[in-house]
Design a protein around this motif. Structure first.
Motif, PDB file in Angstrom:
ATOM      1  N   LEU A  50       4.607  -1.684 -22.406  1.00 44.88           N
ATOM      2  CA  LEU A  50       5.489  -1.810 -21.249  1.00 44.88           C
ATOM      3  C   LEU A  50       4.623  -2.030 -20.017  1.00 44.88           C
ATOM      4  CD1 LEU A  50       7.907   1.176 -21.946  1.00 44.88           C
ATOM      5  CD2 LEU A  50       7.967  -1.138 -22.888  1.00 44.88           C
ATOM      6  N   LYS A  51       4.795  -3.163 -19.343  1.00 51.88           N
ATOM      7  CA  LYS A  51       3.990  -3.493 -18.175  1.00 51.88           C
ATOM      8  C   LYS A  51       4.876  -3.569 -16.937  1.00 51.88           C
ATOM      9  CE  LYS A  51       0.457  -6.152 -20.661  1.00 51.88           C
ATOM     10  NZ  LYS A  51      -0.244  -7.465 -20.763  1.00 51.88           N
ATOM     11  N   SER A  52       4.355  -3.055 -15.827  1.00 49.14           N
ATOM     12  CA  SER A  52       5.084  -3.158 -14.562  1.00 49.14           C
ATOM     13  C   SER A  52       4.918  -4.562 -14.012  1.00 49.14           C
ATOM     14  CB  SER A  52       4.543  -2.136 -13.557  1.00 49.14           C
ATOM     15  OG  SER A  52       3.239  -2.485 -13.147  1.00 49.14           O
ATOM     16  N   PRO A  53       5.797  -4.976 -13.097  1.00 49.55           N
ATOM     17  CA  PRO A  53       5.739  -6.357 -12.591  1.00 49.55           C
ATOM     18  C   PRO A  53       4.538  -6.663 -11.714  1.00 49.55           C
ATOM     19  CG  PRO A  53       7.445  -5.113 -11.467  1.00 49.55           C
ATOM     20  CD  PRO A  53       6.978  -4.252 -12.597  1.00 49.55           C
ATOM     21  N   SER A  54       3.866  -5.641 -11.152  1.00 46.89           N
ATOM     22  CA  SER A  54       2.684  -5.884 -10.329  1.00 46.89           C
ATOM     23  C   SER A  54       1.899  -4.588 -10.205  1.00 46.89           C
ATOM     24  CB  SER A  54       3.078  -6.396  -8.935  1.00 46.89           C
ATOM     25  OG  SER A  54       3.588  -5.345  -8.148  1.00 46.89           O
ATOM     26  N   SER A  55       0.726  -4.697  -9.559  1.00 46.37           N
ATOM     27  CA  SER A  55      -0.141  -3.523  -9.409  1.00 46.37           C
ATOM     28  C   SER A  55       0.396  -2.523  -8.400  1.00 46.37           C
ATOM     29  CB  SER A  55      -1.547  -3.961  -8.980  1.00 46.37           C
ATOM     30  OG  SER A  55      -1.495  -4.591  -7.704  1.00 46.37           O
ATOM     31  N   ASN A  56       1.465  -2.861  -7.658  1.00 47.15           N
ATOM     32  CA  ASN A  56       2.078  -1.900  -6.741  1.00 47.15           C
ATOM     33  C   ASN A  56       2.923  -0.865  -7.463  1.00 47.15           C
ATOM     34  OD1 ASN A  56       1.875  -4.623  -5.134  1.00 47.15           O
ATOM     35  ND2 ASN A  56       1.820  -2.995  -3.629  1.00 47.15           N
ATOM     36  N   PHE A  57       3.138  -1.018  -8.750  1.00 51.28           N
ATOM     37  CA  PHE A  57       4.038  -0.144  -9.493  1.00 51.28           C
ATOM     38  C   PHE A  57       3.297   0.499 -10.654  1.00 51.28           C
ATOM     39  CE2 PHE A  57       6.545  -3.481  -7.595  1.00 51.28           C
ATOM     40  CZ  PHE A  57       7.660  -2.822  -7.076  1.00 51.28           C
ATOM     41  N   VAL A  58       3.646   1.764 -10.952  1.00 53.98           N
ATOM     42  CA  VAL A  58       3.187   2.426 -12.175  1.00 53.98           C
ATOM     43  C   VAL A  58       4.378   3.146 -12.796  1.00 53.98           C
ATOM     44  CG1 VAL A  58       0.777   2.760 -11.496  1.00 53.98           C
ATOM     45  CG2 VAL A  58       2.484   4.497 -10.897  1.00 53.98           C
ATOM     46  N   PHE A  59       4.344   3.320 -14.125  1.00 48.36           N
ATOM     47  CA  PHE A  59       5.406   4.036 -14.832  1.00 48.36           C
ATOM     48  C   PHE A  59       5.189   5.541 -14.697  1.00 48.36           C
ATOM     49  CE2 PHE A  59       5.742  -0.049 -16.970  1.00 48.36           C
ATOM     50  CZ  PHE A  59       7.106  -0.178 -17.180  1.00 48.36           C
ATOM     51  N   ALA A  60       6.247   6.277 -14.366  1.00 50.43           N
ATOM     52  CA  ALA A  60       6.224   7.736 -14.404  1.00 50.43           C
ATOM     53  C   ALA A  60       6.639   8.156 -15.812  1.00 50.43           C
ATOM     54  CB  ALA A  60       7.178   8.320 -13.365  1.00 50.43           C
ATOM     55  N   LEU A  61       5.667   8.671 -16.593  1.00 46.12           N
ATOM     56  CA  LEU A  61       5.956   8.957 -17.998  1.00 46.12           C
ATOM     57  C   LEU A  61       6.970  10.083 -18.165  1.00 46.12           C
ATOM     58  CD1 LEU A  61       2.399   8.612 -19.563  1.00 46.12           C
ATOM     59  CD2 LEU A  61       4.180   6.904 -19.277  1.00 46.12           C
ATOM     60  N   SER A  62       7.060  10.964 -17.173  1.00 50.44           N
ATOM     61  CA  SER A  62       8.044  12.039 -17.287  1.00 50.44           C
ATOM     62  C   SER A  62       9.467  11.526 -17.119  1.00 50.44           C
ATOM     63  CB  SER A  62       7.752  13.113 -16.242  1.00 50.44           C
ATOM     64  OG  SER A  62       7.794  12.567 -14.946  1.00 50.44           O
ATOM     65  N   ASN A  63       9.618  10.306 -16.602  1.00 51.36           N
ATOM     66  CA  ASN A  63      10.936   9.720 -16.372  1.00 51.36           C
ATOM     67  C   ASN A  63      11.133   8.464 -17.225  1.00 51.36           C
ATOM     68  OD1 ASN A  63      10.962  11.674 -14.493  1.00 51.36           O
ATOM     69  ND2 ASN A  63      11.019  10.361 -12.704  1.00 51.36           N
ATOM     70  N   LEU A  64      10.650   8.504 -18.472  1.00 55.60           N
ATOM     71  CA  LEU A  64      10.767   7.367 -19.388  1.00 55.60           C
ATOM     72  C   LEU A  64      11.722   7.743 -20.512  1.00 55.60           C
ATOM     73  CD1 LEU A  64       9.742   4.558 -20.274  1.00 55.60           C
ATOM     74  CD2 LEU A  64       7.871   5.716 -21.458  1.00 55.60           C
ATOM     75  N   TRP A  65      12.795   6.955 -20.702  1.00 50.54           N
ATOM     76  CA  TRP A  65      13.837   7.260 -21.690  1.00 50.54           C
ATOM     77  C   TRP A  65      14.109   6.015 -22.537  1.00 50.54           C
ATOM     78  CZ3 TRP A  65      15.555  12.286 -21.663  1.00 50.54           C
ATOM     79  CH2 TRP A  65      15.186  13.028 -20.539  1.00 50.54           C
ATOM     80  N   ILE A  66      14.163   6.219 -23.864  1.00 55.00           N
ATOM     81  CA  ILE A  66      14.342   5.099 -24.794  1.00 55.00           C
ATOM     82  C   ILE A  66      15.501   5.404 -25.739  1.00 55.00           C
ATOM     83  CG2 ILE A  66      13.231   3.692 -26.568  1.00 55.00           C
ATOM     84  CD1 ILE A  66      10.546   4.461 -25.330  1.00 55.00           C
ATOM     85  N   THR A  67      16.399   4.431 -25.890  1.00 54.35           N
ATOM     86  CA  THR A  67      17.521   4.559 -26.817  1.00 54.35           C
ATOM     87  C   THR A  67      17.333   3.543 -27.941  1.00 54.35           C
ATOM     88  OG1 THR A  67      18.992   5.243 -25.030  1.00 54.35           O
ATOM     89  CG2 THR A  67      20.007   4.479 -27.067  1.00 54.35           C
ATOM     90  N   VAL A  68      17.162   4.030 -29.199  1.00 54.30           N
ATOM     91  CA  VAL A  68      16.977   3.161 -30.356  1.00 54.30           C
ATOM     92  C   VAL A  68      17.270   3.977 -31.605  1.00 54.30           C
ATOM     93  CG1 VAL A  68      14.525   3.648 -30.646  1.00 54.30           C
ATOM     94  CG2 VAL A  68      15.453   1.441 -31.397  1.00 54.30           C
ATOM     95  N   CYS A  69      17.725   3.332 -32.663  1.00 55.04           N
ATOM     96  CA  CYS A  69      18.053   4.030 -33.905  1.00 55.04           C
ATOM     97  C   CYS A  69      16.977   3.771 -34.964  1.00 55.04           C
ATOM     98  CB  CYS A  69      19.408   3.558 -34.438  1.00 55.04           C
ATOM     99  SG  CYS A  69      20.806   3.988 -33.372  1.00 55.04           S
TER     100      CYS A  69
END
Length: 867
Positions: A137-156
């Motif tokens: 998962l890549k952010s659109p630019s270097s101004n952004f980073v993912f907060a791992l504590s706020n990452l949610w995935i829905t898949v079966c």
């Protein structure tokens, strides 16, 4: 997993500084990289949004530095795309792959790092018999980073693992959900997982590496699936790594509004902007930060406001739309799933009880720092209480146009004993909304009326009997006993009132503390109010030595003829009582010639009183920053001696007293000077006692900005090196004669420590120090004190010297100076005065002739100086 569960994870950090630069911890990750892997350090030219730029996409506000269209954003990284072909319109980041669900409001006065909640999908294709599928998962630019504590995935039918980098263990089993409405699962297909890694671990990343492993039981059925991802991206301005670097070039500096501040972002290189305390708006545009007018009761007249979100009622002073809440901090957000979100917290609201003054929340990290200045967390349950303004009830009553408790039969009360601020409640026997008038306000219900009516008839009968008996007995006894009864009644009322105040002010606790220590009981006395009334002629106005911002100081003469200064605050909050008792407890256990002497206190009045010895010459702050026209200043020799004495007092507190004391608020205004210009360290209201086997204590950050230890601010672990850092700032003030936070030549606020460290790299120290210091001090002394200050200001506490080493260095410098100044080369005989090369410096032997305080002026400063 429901969208309201995702929304609860949006975290907006607090900007508590009011200056242009701050010192932050080293970021846990390397600088974000571009797609090619090279770090991005894009230098942009400062832009301003055009008046033609859209400010909305559907119901989502668009605020600069973000923008829609050419020239509407700070830089291309913040370009947004609004798709008006859908209903409602959809908002995308510039890559069109990420759908924006929610954007942190830059108008909020306490936002420093923005958060963007995004929604996107990734396709999982596995061939027959495949064991694993990797995704990035890549952010659109270097101004952004993912907060791992706020990452949610829905898949079966998949296990998902967060795979390692420098901040994460090799693999973390990550919770997923096959059902979008399932909330916070702890198990996935029978296995334990970590659905939300702890935010305290500073877990952010770009890119995020994931591993998808098919569930064995469903392996044959897995062909191609779509995983729905909801995540929070933190953003900042990263054309420069720090506020100091960015503010040096006005052509690119983004914090353009007056009354705005810059803060280094702790989890990614770069900085963010925020409005100063008391202001609100957008700091990224000119004039964006305006004065916060606080509570606005007239907003309740807006009849078009929506007053519910799903099944939850939204009573005034809260509101869902602009102009519907009494202040911006009370504006709530109702999402499409009919769940309410508070802008400054990470959870969602399930209930608002306006009568009792609390709201229930779910799915949030229970951390007071997440809630903002208007909300207080109940540590025993997931419940928040609010304050309508940071005022006392007395202050609130004086501003009737903004007074919140407008309903008849309502009253003002303090929310708790430790936080300043008031809220409103209905009087006993009434229920409703104390913040509004009319039928929705406080009214007496039927049960209460019945309960009141029955006793009322009985009281009438009993009153009639009492009156009859009273008249008969009064005719016989009135003439003989009226005056006697009246006097006894008055004395009894006064006695009960004083005992009430004594108990409320924790007098029993202080008595126990003093009686448990022989030293304290010998040195500290709990005075009665009667004693201090006699000492001050019943607090006669002619005994007032002076008025300060927080109260008055009276001249008092005790029964043993000691002349004392009696500090009396105008008003004191219940939460400050603990701080008051803390100061008395600390001062009662220490005895040092360079620490202010406390004779005792009185707790029998509504406002506790402190009885101190006189310290005639005020504070070091008053002298060094006094009006230059009075032609008065301290010589370098005296300043060196005062610094050595103050460091000795702090060393005594750290290691020589029976129990260690960390002062926590070392600054010029807390160093007083007696008649001989001897230093007296004062104000122990923020200090903490520490057992001898403890190296540090974890506590809420407290202190004065400019002197505050950045390591203590970052870790909340208070230790002796925190005082050492503050003392280093004090040494800089003596050398440079500048305040710890000053306005530089460009008109911006700057911390003295960052200015000193930057200038030391650019030019010799002799060009940095004040002219008087350059004239009076030797080059060796200037270099030695500057080097000592530099060591005290080290970012890592373990690299700083101890207070003992600081004292020894200063004592050695002062001794060498005294020896070289007192012995003349002609005859070797000692001189009796300290030379002043500037012609206007003073020493203790001549101080009384140049700066004399009358008894009525002494100790005035301690009543008005802020903590």
């Amino acid at each position: 997993m429901a969208i309201h569960t995702v929304l609860q994870m949006l975290l907006l950090l607090s900007c508590i500084t009011t200056t242009t630069t701050t010192t932050t911890a080293t970021a846990p990750l390397a600088a974000p990289a571009s797609d090619s892997g090279a770090p991005i350090h894009q230098k942009s030219i400062r832009k301003f949004p055009s008046a033609n730029c859209p400010n909305k996409c559907g119901d989502k506000d668009i605020m600069f530095p973000f923008g829609i269209g050419p020239g509407c954003s700070q830089q291309t990284s913040f370009d947004l795309i609004c798709d008006n072909t859908t209903y409602p319109p959809r908002l995308y980041l510039r890559d069109r792959a990420m759908d924006v669900i929610f954007m942190g409001d830059t108008r909020a006065p306490l936002v420093s790092i923005g958060g963007v909640l995004i929604d996107f999908s990734i396709a999982i294709s596995t061939s027959q018999g495949a064991e694993v599928y990797n995704a990035s998962l890549k952010s659109p630019s270097s101004n952004f980073v993912f907060a791992l504590s706020n990452l949610w995935i829905t898949v079966c039918n998949f296990y998902i693992y967060l795979i390692g980098n420098s901040n994460i263990s090799p693999e973390i089993p990550f919770c997923t959900s096959c059902d979008p409405d399932e909330l916070d699962p702890d198990m996935v297909y029978g296995k334990k997982c970590n659905h939300r890694p702890p935010f305290e671990a500073h877990m952010v990343a770009n890119p995020v590496q994931l591993k998808f492993v098919p569930v064995k039981e469903a392996h044959q059925q897995v062909q191609r699936q779509i995983a729905s991802v909801v995540a929070t991206l933190y953003w900042n301005i990263n054309d420069q790594h720090t506020c100091a670097a960015a503010s040096a070039d006005e052509t690119i500096f983004a914090c353009v509004s007056s009354h705005s501040s810059c803060v280094d972002t702790p989890y990614m290189p770069g900085y963010s902007c925020c409005c100063d305390v008391g202001y609100t708006g957008n700091p990224y545009v000119l004039g964006g930060c305006s004065s916060d007018h606080g509570y606005n009761p007239s907003a309740r007249r807006n009849v078009t406001c929506t007053r519910s979100c799903g099944k939850i009622k939204v009573p005034f002073p809260f509101g869902l739309e602009d102009g519907c809440s009494a202040r911006t901090g009370f504006q709530l957000y109702c999402n499409t799933s009919a769940f309410m979100l508070l802008d400054s917290m990470t959870g969602y609201i399930t209930n608002i009880n306006i009568t009792e003054g609390y709201m229930d929340i779910e799915g949030t990290s229970h951390d007071q720092s997440n809630y903002g200045p208007l909300y207080i967390a109940d540590r025993d349950s997931r419940r928040l209480r609010w304050v309508v303004a940071n005022l006392t009830c007395q202050e609130a009553h004086q501003h009737i146009s903004t007074y919140a408790c407008v309903s008849p039969n309502s009253e003002c009360l303090y929310v708790n004993s430790t936080t300043m601020g008031y809220s409103c409640k209905c009087n006993d026997g009434y229920a409703g909304n104390p913040y509004v008038t009319g039928p929705d306000g406080c009214k007496c219900n039927d049960d209460t009326i019945k309960m009141k009516c029955a006793p009322s008839r009985k009281q009438t009968i009993l009153s009639g009997i009492a009156i009859g008996l009273g008249i008969g007995l009064g005719l016989l006894l009135l003439g003989l006993s009226a005056m006697f009864i009246l006097c006894r009644w008055r004395r009894g009322v006064q006695k009960r009132l004083r005992m009430k105040y004594f108990t409320k002010n924790h007098g029993l606790l202080l008595e126990q503390l003093i009686s448990s220590s022989e030293d304290a009981s010998e040195k500290t006395k709990i005075f009665s109010l009667e004693e201090l009334e006699r000492a001050t002629n019943n607090f006669d106005h002619t005994r007032i030595l002076g008025r300060g911002g927080h109260g008055m100081v009276y001249k008092g003469i005790l029964s043993d003829q000691r002349v004392v200064a009696i500090k009396k605050s105008n008003v004191i909050e219940q939460g400050e009582i603990d701080q008051f008792i803390n100061e008395v407890a600390i001062l009662s256990q220490i005895n040092h010639r360079n620490i202010v002497k406390l004779h005792g206190c009185c707790l029998e009045s509504e406002v506790p009183l402190l009885v101190y010895d006189f310290v005639p010459n005020g504070s070091l702050f008053e002298i060094l920053y006094s009006d230059p026209s009075n032609n008065f200043s301290l010589s370098w020799d005296v300043c060196l001696r005062i610094a050595a004495q103050a460091s000795g007092a702090l060393y005594y507190l750290h290691s020589a007293a029976s129990i260690s004391v960390f002062h926590r608020d070392v600054k010029f205004s807390n160093i007083l000077l007696d008649a001989n210009y001897t230093a007296k360290v004062s104000d122990f209201g923020a200090s903490r006692l520490v057992h001898i086997d403890q190296t540090h204590i974890t506590t809420h950050v407290q202190g004065t900005f400019g002197y505050l230890d950045p390591e203590y601010f970052r870790t909340r672990q208070l230790n002796e090196k925190s005082d050492v850092y503050s003392f280093g700032v004090l040494l800089l003030e003596l050398l440079l004669r500048r305040k710890p936070v000053f306005t530089n030549e460009s008109g911006s606020s700057q911390s003295l420590s960052s200015y000193f460290l930057g200038e030391m790299q650019a030019r010799p120290i002799s060009e940095i120090v004040a002219a008087q210091v350059r004239d009076e001090a030797t080059e060796e002394e200037i270099i030695s004190v500057a080097s000592l200050a530099d060591m005290c200001l080290r970012i890592q506490g373990e690299e700083r010297p101890t207070m003992k080493e600081v004292e020894m260095t200063l004592q050695l410098l002062h001794t060498k100076r005294s020896m070289s100044s007192h012995v003349t080369p002609e005859n070797g005989r000692a001189e009796h005065s300290v030379p002043s090369h500037s012609g206007n410096g003073v020493d203790p032997t001549s101080a009384d002739s140049q700066r004399c305080y009358s008894l009525e002026q002494e100790f005035l400063s301690s009543a008005s100086l802020p903590r």
